[in-house]
Design an enzyme around this catalytic site. Sequence first.
Site, PDB file in Angstrom:
ATOM      1  N   ARG A  60       0.839  -1.214   0.000  1.00  0.00           N
ATOM      2  CA  ARG A  60       0.000   0.000   0.000  1.00  0.00           C
ATOM      3  C   ARG A  60       0.869   1.258   0.000  1.00  0.00           C
ATOM      4  O   ARG A  60       0.467   2.291  -0.527  1.00  0.00           O
ATOM      5  CB  ARG A  60      -0.973   0.024   1.181  1.00  0.00           C
ATOM      6  CG  ARG A  60      -2.067   1.081   0.974  1.00  0.00           C
ATOM      7  CD  ARG A  60      -3.049   1.287   2.134  1.00  0.00           C
ATOM      8  NE  ARG A  60      -3.458   0.057   2.752  1.00  0.00           N
ATOM      9  CZ  ARG A  60      -2.978  -0.387   3.916  1.00  0.00           C
ATOM     10  NH1 ARG A  60      -2.098   0.323   4.590  1.00  0.00           N
ATOM     11  NH2 ARG A  60      -3.407  -1.524   4.406  1.00  0.00           N
ATOM     12  N   TYR A 113     -10.439  22.330 -11.254  1.00  0.00           N
ATOM     13  CA  TYR A 113     -11.086  21.095 -11.692  1.00  0.00           C
ATOM     14  C   TYR A 113     -12.364  20.862 -10.872  1.00  0.00           C
ATOM     15  O   TYR A 113     -12.348  20.992  -9.643  1.00  0.00           O
ATOM     16  CB  TYR A 113     -10.083  19.949 -11.485  1.00  0.00           C
ATOM     17  CG  TYR A 113     -10.585  18.599 -11.855  1.00  0.00           C
ATOM     18  CD1 TYR A 113     -10.893  18.283 -13.167  1.00  0.00           C
ATOM     19  CD2 TYR A 113     -10.748  17.617 -10.880  1.00  0.00           C
ATOM     20  CE1 TYR A 113     -11.349  17.027 -13.504  1.00  0.00           C
ATOM     21  CE2 TYR A 113     -11.201  16.351 -11.209  1.00  0.00           C
ATOM     22  CZ  TYR A 113     -11.494  16.072 -12.529  1.00  0.00           C
ATOM     23  OH  TYR A 113     -11.950  14.822 -12.857  1.00  0.00           O
ATOM     24  N   ASP A 185      -1.551  22.513  -8.676  1.00  0.00           N
ATOM     25  CA  ASP A 185      -1.903  21.405  -9.570  1.00  0.00           C
ATOM     26  C   ASP A 185      -1.318  21.746 -10.945  1.00  0.00           C
ATOM     27  O   ASP A 185      -1.768  22.682 -11.605  1.00  0.00           O
ATOM     28  CB  ASP A 185      -3.430  21.271  -9.613  1.00  0.00           C
ATOM     29  CG  ASP A 185      -3.898  20.117 -10.486  1.00  0.00           C
ATOM     30  OD1 ASP A 185      -3.175  19.747 -11.441  1.00  0.00           O
ATOM     31  OD2 ASP A 185      -5.003  19.609 -10.240  1.00  0.00           O
ATOM     32  N   LYS A 210      -3.614  12.243 -17.315  1.00  0.00           N
ATOM     33  CA  LYS A 210      -3.656  13.133 -18.467  1.00  0.00           C
ATOM     34  C   LYS A 210      -2.335  13.017 -19.251  1.00  0.00           C
ATOM     35  O   LYS A 210      -2.026  11.959 -19.751  1.00  0.00           O
ATOM     36  CB  LYS A 210      -3.965  14.560 -17.999  1.00  0.00           C
ATOM     37  CG  LYS A 210      -5.084  14.628 -16.932  1.00  0.00           C
ATOM     38  CD  LYS A 210      -6.447  14.229 -17.450  1.00  0.00           C
ATOM     39  CE  LYS A 210      -7.497  14.026 -16.366  1.00  0.00           C
ATOM     40  NZ  LYS A 210      -7.709  15.104 -15.442  1.00  0.00           N
TER      41      LYS A 210
END
Length: 397
Positions: A60, A113, A185, A210
């Site tokens: 993890r 976003y 971002d 992206k």
Amino acid sequence: MSDTQFEGFATRAIHLGYDPQQEQGALSPPLYLTSTYTHESIDAFSEIRAGTRQGYVYGRTGNPTQALLEQRLASLEGAQAGLVTASGMAAISATLFSLLQSGDEIMVDQIIYGTAFALFAKGLTRFGIRTQFADFTQPETVAAAIGAKTKAVYFETPANPNLRVIDIRAISALARSHGLLTIVDNTFATPVLQRPLEQGADIVLHSATKYLGGHGDLLAGAVLGRKQHIDLIRGEGLRFFTGATLSPFTAFLVLRGLKTLELRVARHCESALAVAKALRQHPAVAYVSYPGLPDSPGYELANRQMSAGGGLVAFELKGGLAAGKRMVAALSLVHIAVSLGDPETLIQHPASMTHALYSAQDREKYGLSEGLLRLSVGLESLPDILADLRAGLDAAA
Ligand SMILES: *Cc1c(COP(=O)(O)O)cnc(C)c1O
């Protein structure tokens, strides 16, 4: 390759941190599909957990395929350390859950976003964290709104969906003077065009879904910054808040995507500039927003902090949304879809698609026009992209 011998961006994106001779000569780095790791003793395990011995404990929080991707992304962004996650939203939430607590406030640019907006406007408030939205194109209004409980500032540039440009140096300097962290971002620009950490930011986030992945076939996210922050976000945000780990297989695909990142982004930018110019000349178009277009509002700033305008173009038709729908219906090469940074050219209507999580009142208050369309210019042959858009515009006129 030795980590200091070759400095070029594309060279690092292709070679950094991997020596084929350590892996039986395999040119392409191995994919480690394992959930857990074995240890020679219980003491050895404890030393790894304490950070005094190199090694992995459980999938993890770490995996060698992910680690190579983290090392390359950190280098490309000019960061000390990196963390990859299962999606861009997983990177954003792990970061915020690690750095903020109940009673804190965060200042966020009003145009971001749509799903990140929902996290700030609706999600974090449930845990007692308040978001103040401000217009980051006006640093004075940001300065005036900073309060005693403000811990960080957060923005995108160019911003999704209308491509307004925020001054990274000015906002980072302002935040630092108030003891706040600056979180940027950088999904739209990618480290090829813009490296916010070099301009004063503290933490950079990505939706690697992206441009970094670049092929429209995966979801992934990344956080880059100082080791102290990355260790905290891995140890808390990823480990026990979200658990949203990136699959090693997906990390392998993002590593593959990175090898052509510089090449792809250059082509996206070249075609997007040509598309922006063609749109501006068409009589059906009311305005075009593209940071690389000399008469676009953000041009001067973009020219200072980015090396090209990017692959996205926003525009509105004189006939508004009704004309936009006629245009989109007449396209055949360009597909209607959210997401961006793929080889395929995509068009979308933010008010009903990516930014439907803003209420109609919020969209009006924050200047998100109902008629705006956003294009992610792909890697197809430019004459074909232009011909398809021209047919759409003619149908809309
Ligand atoms: C897509 C996107 C995100 C969210 O990333 P996912 O990988 O879809 O979770 C965050 N920020 C920006 C600017 C984006 O375009």
